[in-house]
Scaffold this motif. Structure first.
Motif, PDB file in Angstrom:
ATOM      1  N   ASP A  99     -10.742   9.733   8.120  1.00  0.00           N
ATOM      2  CA  ASP A  99     -10.510  10.465   9.369  1.00  0.00           C
ATOM      3  C   ASP A  99     -10.565   9.526  10.577  1.00  0.00           C
ATOM      4  O   ASP A  99      -9.909   9.757  11.597  1.00  0.00           O
ATOM      5  CB  ASP A  99     -11.559  11.568   9.540  1.00  0.00           C
ATOM      6  N   MET A 100     -11.348   8.457  10.451  1.00  0.00           N
ATOM      7  CA  MET A 100     -11.545   7.536  11.572  1.00  0.00           C
ATOM      8  C   MET A 100     -10.503   6.414  11.612  1.00  0.00           C
ATOM      9  O   MET A 100     -10.258   5.837  12.671  1.00  0.00           O
ATOM     10  CB  MET A 100     -12.946   6.910  11.468  1.00  0.00           C
ATOM     11  N   LYS A 101      -9.881   6.104  10.463  1.00  0.00           N
ATOM     12  CA  LYS A 101      -9.029   4.920  10.383  1.00  0.00           C
ATOM     13  C   LYS A 101      -7.943   5.119   9.331  1.00  0.00           C
ATOM     14  O   LYS A 101      -8.143   5.807   8.337  1.00  0.00           O
ATOM     15  CB  LYS A 101      -9.896   3.706  10.015  1.00  0.00           C
ATOM     16  N   SER A 102      -6.787   4.495   9.562  1.00  0.00           N
ATOM     17  CA  SER A 102      -5.717   4.505   8.563  1.00  0.00           C
ATOM     18  C   SER A 102      -5.842   3.279   7.672  1.00  0.00           C
ATOM     19  O   SER A 102      -6.142   2.183   8.150  1.00  0.00           O
ATOM     20  CB  SER A 102      -4.346   4.496   9.250  1.00  0.00           C
ATOM     21  N   PHE A 103      -5.601   3.474   6.373  1.00  0.00           N
ATOM     22  CA  PHE A 103      -5.692   2.382   5.421  1.00  0.00           C
ATOM     23  C   PHE A 103      -4.335   2.162   4.755  1.00  0.00           C
ATOM     24  O   PHE A 103      -3.527   3.088   4.641  1.00  0.00           O
ATOM     25  CB  PHE A 103      -6.755   2.686   4.362  1.00  0.00           C
ATOM     26  N   ASP A 104      -4.107   0.936   4.288  1.00  0.00           N
ATOM     27  CA  ASP A 104      -2.858   0.618   3.605  1.00  0.00           C
ATOM     28  C   ASP A 104      -2.918   0.981   2.130  1.00  0.00           C
ATOM     29  O   ASP A 104      -1.893   1.289   1.519  1.00  0.00           O
ATOM     30  CB  ASP A 104      -2.546  -0.879   3.766  1.00  0.00           C
ATOM     31  N   VAL A 105      -4.112   0.936   1.534  1.00  0.00           N
ATOM     32  CA  VAL A 105      -4.321   1.304   0.128  1.00  0.00           C
ATOM     33  C   VAL A 105      -5.724   1.885  -0.009  1.00  0.00           C
ATOM     34  O   VAL A 105      -6.648   1.448   0.675  1.00  0.00           O
ATOM     35  CB  VAL A 105      -4.191   0.081  -0.823  1.00  0.00           C
ATOM     36  N   VAL A 106      -5.858   2.867  -0.909  1.00  0.00           N
ATOM     37  CA  VAL A 106      -7.184   3.391  -1.261  1.00  0.00           C
ATOM     38  C   VAL A 106      -7.423   3.123  -2.745  1.00  0.00           C
ATOM     39  O   VAL A 106      -6.596   3.490  -3.587  1.00  0.00           O
ATOM     40  CB  VAL A 106      -7.307   4.902  -0.988  1.00  0.00           C
ATOM     41  N   LEU A 107      -8.535   2.464  -3.069  1.00  0.00           N
ATOM     42  CA  LEU A 107      -8.987   2.281  -4.451  1.00  0.00           C
ATOM     43  C   LEU A 107     -10.098   3.287  -4.684  1.00  0.00           C
ATOM     44  O   LEU A 107     -11.118   3.264  -3.983  1.00  0.00           O
ATOM     45  CB  LEU A 107      -9.488   0.853  -4.675  1.00  0.00           C
ATOM     46  N   ILE A 146      -6.160   2.567 -13.050  1.00  0.00           N
ATOM     47  CA  ILE A 146      -6.764   1.418 -13.717  1.00  0.00           C
ATOM     48  C   ILE A 146      -7.990   1.904 -14.480  1.00  0.00           C
ATOM     49  O   ILE A 146      -8.825   2.628 -13.934  1.00  0.00           O
ATOM     50  CB  ILE A 146      -7.180   0.335 -12.704  1.00  0.00           C
ATOM     51  N   THR A 147      -8.084   1.527 -15.747  1.00  0.00           N
ATOM     52  CA  THR A 147      -9.193   1.971 -16.583  1.00  0.00           C
ATOM     53  C   THR A 147     -10.324   0.948 -16.571  1.00  0.00           C
ATOM     54  O   THR A 147     -10.088  -0.252 -16.682  1.00  0.00           O
ATOM     55  CB  THR A 147      -8.716   2.180 -18.039  1.00  0.00           C
ATOM     56  N   LYS A 148     -11.554   1.440 -16.401  1.00  0.00           N
ATOM     57  CA  LYS A 148     -12.736   0.582 -16.519  1.00  0.00           C
ATOM     58  C   LYS A 148     -13.039   0.331 -17.987  1.00  0.00           C
ATOM     59  O   LYS A 148     -12.849   1.232 -18.804  1.00  0.00           O
ATOM     60  CB  LYS A 148     -13.955   1.248 -15.866  1.00  0.00           C
ATOM     61  N   PRO A 149     -13.505  -0.856 -18.373  1.00  0.00           N
ATOM     62  CA  PRO A 149     -13.728  -2.038 -17.522  1.00  0.00           C
ATOM     63  C   PRO A 149     -12.397  -2.700 -17.159  1.00  0.00           C
ATOM     64  O   PRO A 149     -11.424  -2.590 -17.902  1.00  0.00           O
ATOM     65  CB  PRO A 149     -14.581  -2.949 -18.411  1.00  0.00           C
ATOM     66  N   PHE A 150     -12.362  -3.388 -16.027  1.00  0.00           N
ATOM     67  CA  PHE A 150     -11.119  -3.965 -15.526  1.00  0.00           C
ATOM     68  C   PHE A 150     -11.315  -5.438 -15.201  1.00  0.00           C
ATOM     69  O   PHE A 150     -12.444  -5.929 -15.107  1.00  0.00           O
ATOM     70  CB  PHE A 150     -10.672  -3.226 -14.252  1.00  0.00           C
ATOM     71  N   GLN A 151     -10.223  -6.128 -15.035  1.00  0.00           N
ATOM     72  CA  GLN A 151     -10.236  -7.497 -14.536  1.00  0.00           C
ATOM     73  C   GLN A 151      -9.827  -7.465 -13.067  1.00  0.00           C
ATOM     74  O   GLN A 151      -8.917  -6.726 -12.693  1.00  0.00           O
ATOM     75  CB  GLN A 151      -9.246  -8.374 -15.324  1.00  0.00           C
ATOM     76  N   CYS A 152     -10.480  -8.258 -12.235  1.00  0.00           N
ATOM     77  CA  CYS A 152     -10.163  -8.262 -10.803  1.00  0.00           C
ATOM     78  C   CYS A 152      -8.707  -8.673 -10.553  1.00  0.00           C
ATOM     79  O   CYS A 152      -8.074  -8.190  -9.611  1.00  0.00           O
ATOM     80  CB  CYS A 152     -11.101  -9.196 -10.052  1.00  0.00           C
ATOM     81  N   GLU A 153      -8.178  -9.521 -11.432  1.00  0.00           N
ATOM     82  CA  GLU A 153      -6.781  -9.946 -11.280  1.00  0.00           C
ATOM     83  C   GLU A 153      -5.830  -8.758 -11.412  1.00  0.00           C
ATOM     84  O   GLU A 153      -4.802  -8.703 -10.745  1.00  0.00           O
ATOM     85  CB  GLU A 153      -6.426 -11.007 -12.340  1.00  0.00           C
ATOM     86  N   GLU A 154      -6.196  -7.802 -12.271  1.00  0.00           N
ATOM     87  CA  GLU A 154      -5.355  -6.616 -12.437  1.00  0.00           C
ATOM     88  C   GLU A 154      -5.368  -5.770 -11.164  1.00  0.00           C
ATOM     89  O   GLU A 154      -4.327  -5.261 -10.735  1.00  0.00           O
ATOM     90  CB  GLU A 154      -5.838  -5.777 -13.619  1.00  0.00           C
ATOM     91  N   ILE A 155      -6.535  -5.625 -10.551  1.00  0.00           N
ATOM     92  CA  ILE A 155      -6.625  -4.855  -9.310  1.00  0.00           C
ATOM     93  C   ILE A 155      -5.750  -5.484  -8.231  1.00  0.00           C
ATOM     94  O   ILE A 155      -4.997  -4.788  -7.541  1.00  0.00           O
ATOM     95  CB  ILE A 155      -8.087  -4.753  -8.838  1.00  0.00           C
ATOM     96  N   ILE A 156      -5.815  -6.796  -8.091  1.00  0.00           N
ATOM     97  CA  ILE A 156      -4.992  -7.477  -7.086  1.00  0.00           C
ATOM     98  C   ILE A 156      -3.517  -7.256  -7.368  1.00  0.00           C
ATOM     99  O   ILE A 156      -2.722  -6.975  -6.452  1.00  0.00           O
ATOM    100  CB  ILE A 156      -5.309  -8.992  -7.061  1.00  0.00           C
ATOM    101  N   ALA A 157      -3.111  -7.352  -8.649  1.00  0.00           N
ATOM    102  CA  ALA A 157      -1.705  -7.158  -9.010  1.00  0.00           C
ATOM    103  C   ALA A 157      -1.242  -5.741  -8.679  1.00  0.00           C
ATOM    104  O   ALA A 157      -0.138  -5.540  -8.148  1.00  0.00           O
ATOM    105  CB  ALA A 157      -1.491  -7.444 -10.498  1.00  0.00           C
ATOM    106  N   ARG A 158      -2.074  -4.750  -8.965  1.00  0.00           N
ATOM    107  CA  ARG A 158      -1.706  -3.358  -8.699  1.00  0.00           C
ATOM    108  C   ARG A 158      -1.612  -3.095  -7.185  1.00  0.00           C
ATOM    109  O   ARG A 158      -0.727  -2.399  -6.720  1.00  0.00           O
ATOM    110  CB  ARG A 158      -2.712  -2.406  -9.328  1.00  0.00           C
ATOM    111  N   VAL A 159      -2.572  -3.641  -6.441  1.00  0.00           N
ATOM    112  CA  VAL A 159      -2.552  -3.481  -4.979  1.00  0.00           C
ATOM    113  C   VAL A 159      -1.291  -4.109  -4.405  1.00  0.00           C
ATOM    114  O   VAL A 159      -0.577  -3.502  -3.590  1.00  0.00           O
ATOM    115  CB  VAL A 159      -3.817  -4.110  -4.346  1.00  0.00           C
ATOM    116  N   ASN A 160      -0.979  -5.328  -4.829  1.00  0.00           N
ATOM    117  CA  ASN A 160       0.230  -6.006  -4.345  1.00  0.00           C
ATOM    118  C   ASN A 160       1.485  -5.203  -4.665  1.00  0.00           C
ATOM    119  O   ASN A 160       2.394  -5.073  -3.842  1.00  0.00           O
ATOM    120  CB  ASN A 160       0.337  -7.400  -4.971  1.00  0.00           C
TER     121      ASN A 160
END
Length: 230
Positions: A44-52, A101-115
């Motif tokens: 409500d306070m701010k706009s975001f480009d992505v939500v995880l 994304i299913t836990k457990p995850f690799q941080c590299e996967e999160i970055i790839a999905r965000v990109n």
């Protein structure tokens, strides 16, 4: 140059901090929330480009947050959850999540999905400079408002559903294979289930049939999908 801003909603402090650290290493601005209620307040306070987004949260649940966001905003929502069944993934895509994304995850996967999600949303923004209104039978698709009406009733479509229907309505006599729809909607970098297009097509059909008992999307067996002129 402004950094893209990402909201990380996860009640496990260690996991939240791990994701934050990984995103910041890749030059993203990160805001943390540790409950659904805090996440709602942040949005409500701010706009975001992505939500995880985790699902099992104190206060407002992840599912409720997805529904609330889709009523107000158009931004990528990537669910990160220990729930791994196809049924869970399909349900979340249907209510408005963009990726899973299913836990457990690799941080590299999160970055790839965000990109990947940021590329897709930016591409859609560029393509929507010239907006038009398209009509097919009782259906009207307004690109600027990102709104679809059937017999003057607004359909509640997810971002993916709107894009798929938009492609079909703009080219009503053309048959689109599942692979072509994948490439046009998800572009490169999508790692979703193989039947995602089928799920979204089925969901669009159901939503149209809630208003009018007529098949608007035709399956051309062995080839793909097109608008049904019959």
């Amino acid at each position: 140059m402004l950094k893209e801003s990402i909201l990380v909603v996860e009640d496990d402090v260690d996991i939240n901090n791990l994701i934050k650290k990984s995103l910041e290493k890749n030059n993203y601005e990160v805001v943390q929330a540790f409950s659904g209620s805090e996440a709602a307040l942040r949005m409500d306070m701010k706009s975001f480009d992505v939500v995880l987004l985790d699902l099992m949260l104190p206060g407002i649940s992840g599912e409720e947050l997805i529904k609330n966001v889709r009523e107000k905003k158009n931004m990528p929502i990537i669910v990160i959850s220990a729930k791994s069944s196809l049924e869970d993934k399909v349900h979340l895509l249907n209510i408005g999540a963009d990726d899973y994304i299913t836990k457990p995850f690799q941080c590299e996967e999160i970055i790839a999905r965000v990109n990947s999600q940021l590329r897709r949303y930016k591409s859609n923004s560029l393509q929507e400079k010239e907006f038009k209104i398209y009509k097919f039978k009782e259906l009207i698709l307004d690109e600027e408002a990102r709104e679809v009406r059937v017999k003057n009733k607004v359909l509640s479509l997810t971002a993916y559903e709107f894009q798929i229907l938009s492609i079909l309505v703009k080219n009503p006599d053309k048959v689109f294979s599942r692979e072509i729809l994948y490439s046009k909607v998800w572009k490169n970098g999508y790692y979703g289930e193989d039947n995602s297009v089928n799920v979204h097509i089925s969901n669009i059909r159901k939503k149209i049939k809630e208003v009018i008992q007529e098949e608007y999307i035709k399956t051309v067996w062995g080839i793909g999908f097109k608008m049904n002129r019959n």
